[in-house]
Design an enzyme around this catalytic site. Structure first.
Site, PDB file in Angstrom:
ATOM      1  N   TRP A 187       0.845  -1.196   0.000  1.00  0.00           N
ATOM      2  CA  TRP A 187       0.000   0.000   0.000  1.00  0.00           C
ATOM      3  C   TRP A 187       0.883   1.249   0.000  1.00  0.00           C
ATOM      4  O   TRP A 187       0.592   2.239  -0.665  1.00  0.00           O
ATOM      5  CB  TRP A 187      -0.892  -0.001   1.251  1.00  0.00           C
ATOM      6  CG  TRP A 187      -1.753   1.229   1.366  1.00  0.00           C
ATOM      7  CD1 TRP A 187      -3.004   1.394   0.867  1.00  0.00           C
ATOM      8  CD2 TRP A 187      -1.421   2.469   2.003  1.00  0.00           C
ATOM      9  NE1 TRP A 187      -3.477   2.642   1.156  1.00  0.00           N
ATOM     10  CE2 TRP A 187      -2.521   3.331   1.855  1.00  0.00           C
ATOM     11  CE3 TRP A 187      -0.298   2.925   2.688  1.00  0.00           C
ATOM     12  CZ2 TRP A 187      -2.538   4.623   2.369  1.00  0.00           C
ATOM     13  CZ3 TRP A 187      -0.310   4.222   3.187  1.00  0.00           C
ATOM     14  CH2 TRP A 187      -1.427   5.060   3.033  1.00  0.00           C
ATOM     15  N   HIS A 188       1.990   1.166   0.741  1.00  0.00           N
ATOM     16  CA  HIS A 188       2.866   2.335   0.830  1.00  0.00           C
ATOM     17  C   HIS A 188       3.569   2.627  -0.482  1.00  0.00           C
ATOM     18  O   HIS A 188       3.827   3.784  -0.811  1.00  0.00           O
ATOM     19  CB  HIS A 188       3.902   2.147   1.940  1.00  0.00           C
ATOM     20  CG  HIS A 188       3.346   2.385   3.298  1.00  0.00           C
ATOM     21  ND1 HIS A 188       2.729   1.409   4.030  1.00  0.00           N
ATOM     22  CD2 HIS A 188       3.281   3.511   4.057  1.00  0.00           C
ATOM     23  CE1 HIS A 188       2.324   1.916   5.190  1.00  0.00           C
ATOM     24  NE2 HIS A 188       2.648   3.189   5.224  1.00  0.00           N
ATOM     25  N   GLY A 189       3.903   1.606  -1.223  1.00  0.00           N
ATOM     26  CA  GLY A 189       4.611   1.867  -2.475  1.00  0.00           C
ATOM     27  C   GLY A 189       4.724   0.635  -3.331  1.00  0.00           C
ATOM     28  O   GLY A 189       4.795  -0.492  -2.824  1.00  0.00           O
ATOM     29  N   PHE A 239       2.102   8.105  -1.687  1.00  0.00           N
ATOM     30  CA  PHE A 239       1.331   6.871  -1.512  1.00  0.00           C
ATOM     31  C   PHE A 239      -0.132   7.085  -1.881  1.00  0.00           C
ATOM     32  O   PHE A 239      -0.939   6.256  -1.706  1.00  0.00           O
ATOM     33  CB  PHE A 239       1.446   6.364  -0.070  1.00  0.00           C
ATOM     34  CG  PHE A 239       2.874   6.272   0.388  1.00  0.00           C
ATOM     35  CD1 PHE A 239       3.870   5.838  -0.490  1.00  0.00           C
ATOM     36  CD2 PHE A 239       3.247   6.637   1.658  1.00  0.00           C
ATOM     37  CE1 PHE A 239       5.189   5.778  -0.091  1.00  0.00           C
ATOM     38  CE2 PHE A 239       4.562   6.556   2.073  1.00  0.00           C
ATOM     39  CZ  PHE A 239       5.537   6.140   1.200  1.00  0.00           C
TER      40      PHE A 239
END
Lengths: 485, 508
Positions: A318-320, A485
Site C-alpha cells: 500500500w505504501h509503495g 502513496f
C-alpha cells in the site's frame, strides 16, 4: 495547493470564515466546494478518479442499504481496487513479471507503463471502501445525501494524506456542524503550528542530511549510515506526523474532529505497540477490513501468523509499488511473529534475572529495542532499491565513532549551526512526546498561562518556524513522504 | 454571552495579528541581506539633494566616484550602477529612483547594449541568467514595496516564484539566521554600516598585464533593435518627459570586443537621435592607462576610477550649470563623506598586501611617502612595477635607474608640493618636507633617510630588512609622522611584504 504554502494559509481562514458565517445546514456544501477546489488546484485531472471513487462507493452504499448483496460489495471493491491497481501497481507488476521471466531466459520488453498516480488515491479510496464495508456489515447506515458523502471522501484536510477516517465518525459532524468556538480555532491553530514545526523545521532539515547520505551510501562510513538511518526514523515521523497535525488542526479550526494518527510511536515497547501508535488510521483499517476478515487470531496459531504476514506485506505494498516496501512490511510482520515465538524465552529470562517489568530500565530497554528494530526496517522503506537497502543494512554496523566528533557530520548538507539546531529541535520533539506519553498536554499548559506569556510563546513559535524552517527558493512543497502513496 | 465571547475573540485576534505583523516586519529587516541597503542607505538620506545619477553596470560602480565628484566640484550625485546590470535593469533602477529624487542629469553607461533578452531569468544561458537574477538583488532589495517595484519585477522576471522573492524578500533571506551579525540588528535603528562612496565601489587590484584588444573594424553597429537599445530609448524618452538631461557614456575597457564597439556606436547613434552628449571612452585612449588603471580587463581600479571621475567632472563643469554645494547648509553629510573617503584612502595605503596595489594606491594623494629601491633590485627589471612608479611621478626618470641599476629614491610630499626623485647613487642636499628636513643617502650597497640631521635614526631599515628590494615610508600628510614602514622582497616578479608588516596591515 499544498498545505505548506502561503496559498493554503490564505485559503484556510477564508474557508473557515465563510463556513462560520453561513447557516449550519449548508456548510457541508461549502466544504465540498472548498475541498474540490483544494484538490483540483493540486491536480485537476485526478479529480476524475476522486469523483469515480465517490460515485461508485456512494451507489454501492445505497444498494447495500437496500439489500445486503455480496456481489455489490465485490463489484465496488473490484472497480476501486482495480483503478488503484492499474494506476499504482501496473508498472510494478510488469517489472516483476519481466524479472521473473528473465530467470527463465525469456525477454520481455518494457511496456513503459508510466501512468499518472492520482494524488491521495490510496487514502481516499481506502476511506471510501471502509464506508462501503461498514454499510455492508450494517455497522452504519448508508449516507443518502450525495454531496455530504462526497465531502466525506474529499474533505480537504485529509484527502491528500489522511488520516483515513471512518464514516461513522465524520458524517455526523457534517450533518450537525459544531457552533463557532474560539477555543476550537485556537487549538486548531496551535496544532497546525506544531505540524509546521515538525515538517518544516525538523523533517525537511533532517531530509537534507539523509538525502545526501542515501543518494550515494557507498561514499560514507558505517557510522554515518547509522546516523542517517536513525535520523530518517525521525524524519519520516516528523514528516507524516507534521502533515497529520496540520490536517487535524485545519479541521479543528472549523470545529471538526479528525482522528489521531500518531501516539508517541517511538515510545512503544514492542512492535505490536508501535503499530497501535503509528499511522493509527491505516493500522485500524487493515485490522478491521483485512486482518479480521482473514480470520485474525481465531483460526489457530499458524493461520494467525500467516494473517499477520499478509497484512503487513499488503501494508508495505500500500505504501509503495516496490519490493523494498514489501520487504519493509514483511520485516514488521516477521518482527511480530518472532516476538511471539520468543515470548516463552523472554518470560523465562525475566523470571531468571528477576526483572521488574515495570521498572524504568526495563521499559527503556524495550523502547530502545523497538526503536532499533523499527529504524532498521526503515532502511528498506527509504532506500531507492533493494541493493542499496542491503548495502546500508550490511554496512551500518561498521563502527567508526570518530565521525561523530571529527566534523564529518557537518559535511553532509547541514553545517554546524544547522546540525545543532536539528539536534535541539529533536530534543524538543522527544520532550513533547514524553509529556504526551505521560498525559501532560503542553498546549493546555500554554493556554492556561496569562495572555502576555501565551502570546509571547505563540509569536516566538511562529517566528521560529518562519526563520528556521526549510522553505523558499528550491523548496518542494509537495515533498511530503506520504504524498507519494 | 456567546456573541460577547466571539467579539472579544475577534478583537484579540486582530490585536494578535497586528503584533505578529510588527514582529515579522522587524525580523524581516534583521534577516534581509544588507548588500543593497549598504549600497543605497545614503541614497535615501540624500535623495532630495541629488543633482546627478550615474546609471549602468559594474563598470559604473567601479568607474565613477560621487564623493570625489563632490570634493572636486561640489556636485551631488549617486552611483546607481548594479553588478551585471543590463539596460532593462538600469531602466528600472532609474524608475525606482525617480520615486525619491528628481536629478538634473543622469549619466547612463551603454555597456551591454547588445543584450537582447527581455527577462533576466531567461537570459542567454542558464548560468548567466542565474547570475543576472542574483545580482539584481543589489539593485532591488533596497526599494520598499511600491507600484514601481512591482512593475519592475514583473517586467524583468518571468518566473512568478522569482517575482515573489524580489517583492517579499523574506522568502529568500529567512534562513540567514546563521550569519546574522551586529550590523543586521543595527538596521533596526538606522545605524547600520553604509557605503561611504554614495554607491560606488573601489577595486584595488592592478591588472598590470591586461589583454588589450580593440577590433580592427570599429564602425559596426548593432543589427535590429536589441532589448538594450529599446530600454535605453525608453529611458531617454522618460527623461525628456521628466525634463532630466542625459549624458551617455561607454566607460573604458582594456579588452574591447566587437560587440562593445557595436554597442558604443549604436549608443552614439541613439545619442544623436535624442540630441544628448555621448562620452565614448573606447575612443579616448588618453584618459586611463591600461597598465596601471585596470582591476581586470573590464573594470577600473581605484586609480582608473579617479581619472574617469575627474574627466566626467571636468566635462560637467565645462558643459553644465550644476550648482556647487560645498559649504551649503544641509549638505554636511557630503562633507563628512569626503572626510571619511580621505581617511579610507589613507588607510588603503597601509593595508595592501600586493606591491602593485600598494604602488597604485600611493597615487591617491592621501599620504606623503618615500619609496626606496635598492641598487640592483629585481624590481628595476620588472616593467609593470616600473610603470607603476612612473605613474606615481608622471616622469620617465626611473628609466635611468633601470639603466644604471639604481638605487632609486622617490619622495612625494603633496603637503609641501615637493617631489624628489634620484635614480643612481647620490647624496643630495637635504630638502624640506612636512616631516622636517629630509636627507637622503643612496649608495650602491646602502641607503639612508634622515630627518632634521638626526643621523642616529635611519628611517630605512638597513638592519633586519637590509636585503629587502623596496622600502616604503608612508607618512601623515599633516605632520609627516611615519604611519607605516613597508619592506618588500622580490622573488622574480612575485613580491612579499615582510611578515611584520603583513600582520600590521591585517590588524588595521
Amino acid at each position: 495547493m499544498q498545505v505548506i504554502t502561503i496559498e493554503f494559509l490564505i485559503f484556510l481562514p477564508l474557508v473557515a470564515l465563510v463556513y462560520y458565517l453561513i447557516p449550519g445546514k449548508i456548510r457541508y456544501i461549502w466544504l465540498l466546494v472548498a475541498s474540490y477546489f483544494f484538490y483540483m488546484s493540486a491536480s485537476p485531472v485526478c479529480a476524475l478518479f476522486l469523483v469515480t471513487s465517490t460515485m461508485t462507493t456512494y451507489a454501492a452504499g445505497l444498494l447495500l442499504q437496500k439489500k445486503r448483496r455480496k456481489s455489490v460489495l465485490v463489484c465496488c471493491l473490484l472497480i476501486n481496487l482495480g483503478i488503484l491497481g492499474v494506476f499504482k501497481y501496473a508498472d510494478f507488476a510488469c517489472g516483476t513479471a519481466a524479472g521473473i521471466l528473465s530467470v527463465f531466459h525469456v525477454q520481455m520488453t518494457d511496456p513503459g507503463i508510466k501512468l499518472l498516480l492520482p494524488v491521495g488515491i490510496s487514502f481516499y479510496m481506502f476511506q471510501a471502501l471502509g464506508y462501503v464495508i461498514d454499510v455492508y456489515r450494517g455497522d452504519i447506515t448508508a449516507e443518502v445525501n450525495p454531496f455530504r458523502y462526497a465531502l466525506f471522501v474529499s474533505f480537504f484536510p485529509e484527502v491528500m494524506s489522511g488520516p483515513i477516517e471512518r464514516a461513522g465518525h465524520m458524517l455526523p459532524q457534517f450533518r450537525e456542524p459544531a457552533a463557532f468556538d474560539p477555543d476550537h480555532v485556537r487549538d486548531g491553530l496551535l496544532r497546525m503550528m506544531w505540524g509546521y514545526f515538525l515538517k518544516m523545521v525538523l523533517a525537511d532539515r533532517i531530509a537534507i542530511l539523509v538525502n545526501t547520505v542515501y543518494a550515494d551510501p557507498e561514499k560514507y562510513p558505517g557510522t554515518v549510515l547509522l546516523v542517517a538511518t536513525i535520523l530518517y526514523t525521525f524524519q519520516i515521523y516528523c514528516d507524516f506526523a507534521g502533515y497529520t497535525n496540520i490536517a487535524v488542526g485545519a479541521a479543528g479550526v472549523m470545529g471538526i474532529q479528525v482522528m489521531e494518527n500518531f501516539d508517541c510511536p517511538y515510545l512503544a515497547g514492542s512492535i505490536a505497540d508501535f503499530w497501535r501508535r503509528w499511522h493509527i488510521s491505516l493500522s485500524g483499517w487493515f485490522r478491521d477490513y483485512l486482518y479480521f476478515p482473514l480470520g485474525g487470531n481465531r483460526k489457530g496459531l499458524v493461520r494467525k501468523y500467516i494473517n499477520i504476514m499478509i497484512v503487513f506485506m499488503v501494508s508495505g505494498l500500500w505504501h509503495g509499488a516496490d519490493w523494498t516496501f514489501v520487504l519493509w512490511g514483511g520485516l514488521h510482520g516477521l518482527y511480530q511473529i518472532i516476538g511471539k515465538l520468543l515470548m516463552p524465552v523472554r518470560n523465562f529470562m525475566v523470571k531468571a534475572f528477576h526483572v521488574n517489568r515495570n521498572s524504568f530500565s526495563h521499559r527503556l530497554l524495550k523502547i530502545l529495542c523497538t526503536f532499533s528494530l523499527v529504524s532498521f526496517a526503515w532502511i528498506f522503506f527509504r532506500a531507492e532499491d533493494i541493493n542499496t537497502a542491503l548495502y546500508v543494512a550490511g554496512h551500518l554496523w561498521h563502527f567508526q565513532p570518530w565521525v561523530l566528533t571529527d566534523g564529518t557530520l557537518y559535511g553532509l548538507g547541514l553545517d554546524a549551526a544547522g546540525f545543532n539546531l536539528m539536534l535541539g529541535c529533536l530534543a524538543v520533539l522527544i520532550a513533547a512526546d514524553l509529556c504526551h506519553f505521560h498525559g501532560l498536554k503542553i498546549s493546555e499548559k500554554i493556554t492556561a498561562q496569562g495572555i502576555w506569556l501565551r502570546w509571547l510563546i505563540y509569536i516566538a513559535a511562529v517566528m521560529f518556524i518562519l526563520v528556521c524552517g526549510i522553505w523558499g527558493p528550491g523548496y518542494d512543497e509537495t515533498g511530503f513522504i506520504y504524498y507519494q502513496f | 454571552m456567546k456573541y460577547r465571547k466571539t467579539f472579544l475573540f475577534l478583537i484579540r485576534a486582530v490585536l494578535f495579528l497586528v503584533i505578529l505583523t510588527g514582529v515579522l516586519y522587524c525580523t524581516a529587516v534583521v534577516l534581509q541581506c544588507k548588500d543593497s541597503q549598504y549600497k543605497y542607505a545614503d541614497f535615501f538620506r540624500t535623495a532630495d539633494q541629488l543633482d546627478v545619477l550615474f546609471l549602468g553596470s559594474s563598470h559604473v560602480i567601479n568607474g565613477i566616484n560621487p564623493v570625489q565628484f563632490y570634493e572636486d566640484y561640489g556636485y551631488t550625485s549617486y552611483n546607481m550602477g548594479g553588478h551585471g546590470s543590463v539596460v532593462p535593469s538600469t531602466y528600472w533602477e532609474f524608475r525606482n529612483a525617480l520615486d525619491y529624487c528628481r536629478p538634473e542629469y543622469v549619466v547612463v553607461d551603454a555597456y551591454m547594449l547588445e543584450k537582447d533578452f527581455h527577462y533576466l531569468d531567461q537570459g542567454e544561458d542558464g548560468e548567466d541568467a542565474n547570475s543576472s537574477t542574483d545580482q539584481l538583488h543589489l539593485n532591488m532589495d533596497c526599494w520598499p514595496y511600491s507600484q514601481t517595484k512591482v512593475a519592475a519585477v514583473k517586467d524583468l522576471l518571468s518566473d512568478k516564484k522569482l517575482q515573489r522573492q524580489f517583492l517579499y524578500d523574506f522568502i529568500l533571506y529567512h534562513n540567514r539566521w546563521e550569519e546574522l551579525g551586529q550590523n543586521d540588528f543595527l538596521q533596526l535603528t538606522g545605524n547600520e554600516d553604509r557605503n561611504i562612496l554614495m554607491g560606488a565601489e573601489q577595486r584595488f587590484k592592478v591588472d598590470a598585464v591586461p589583454d588589450i584588444e580593440y577590433p580592427k573594424d570599429d564602425t559596426g553597429m548593432l543589427t535590429g533593435q536589441t532589448q538594450g537599445e529599446l530600454y535605453l530609448e525608453k529611458l531617454l524618452k522618460d527623461c525628456r518627459k521628466e525634463k532630466i538631461r542625459v549624458i551617455l557614456t561607454f566607460l573604458p575597457k582594456a579588452q574591447v570586443t566587437e560587440e562593445d564597439v557595436q554597442s558604443a556606436n549604436s549608443a552614439g547613434q541613439i545619442a544623436e537621435k535624442y540630441e544628448v552628449p555621448f562620452l565614448n571612452f573606447l575612443k579616448k585612449s588618453d584618459v586611463v592607462n591600461f597598465y596601471t588603471d585596470m582591476n581586470d580587463n573590464g573594470h577600473l581600479n581605484s586609480n582608473g576610477m579617479q581619472k574617469v571621475t575627474e574627466y566626467i567632472g571636468q566635462y560637467l563643469h565645462e558643459h553644465t550649470d550644476l550648482a556647487d554645494h560645498r559649504g551649503d547648509t544641509g549638505y554636511e553629510l557630503w562633507d563628512q563623506r569626503v572626510d571619511e573617503f580621505q581617511q579610507s584612502e589613507a588607510e588603503q595605503t597601509q593595508t595592501q598586501e600586493n606591491l602593485y596595489s600598494e604602488l597604485m594606491v600611493l597615487g591617491n594623494h592621501s599620504v606623503n611617502y618615500v619609496v626606496y629601491v635598492k641598487a640592483g633590485s629585481e624590481i628595476l627589471k620588472d616593467p609593470e612595477a616600473v610603470g607603476l612608479l612612473e605613474e606615481l611621478t608622471g616622469t620617465k626618470e626611473i628609466e635611468n635607474a633601470v639603466q644604471s641599476g639604481g638605487p632609486y629614491f622617490l619622495a612625494q610630499d603633496d603637503t609641501k608640493g615637493i617631489m624628489q626623485e634620484y635614480t643612481e647613487p647620490a647624496e643630495p642636499d637635504a630638502f624640506d618636507t612636512t616631516a622636517g628636513k629630509m636627507e637622503y643617502i643612496g649608495l650602491p650597497d646602502f641607503g639612508a633617510v634622515y630627518l632634521n640631521g638626526d643621523e642616529d635614526h635611519n628611517l630605512l631599515d638597513m638592519g633586519d630588512n637590509y636585503g629587502s628590494d623596496l622600502q616604503i615610508l608612508i607618512m601623515d600628510r599633516k605632520n609627516g609622522q611615519v604611519l607605516k614602514h613597508q619592506c618588500w622582497y622580490a622573488q622574480g616578479q612575485d613580491y612579499q611584504l615582510c611578515e611584520d608588516d603583513v600582520a600590521q596591515g591585517q590588524n588595521r
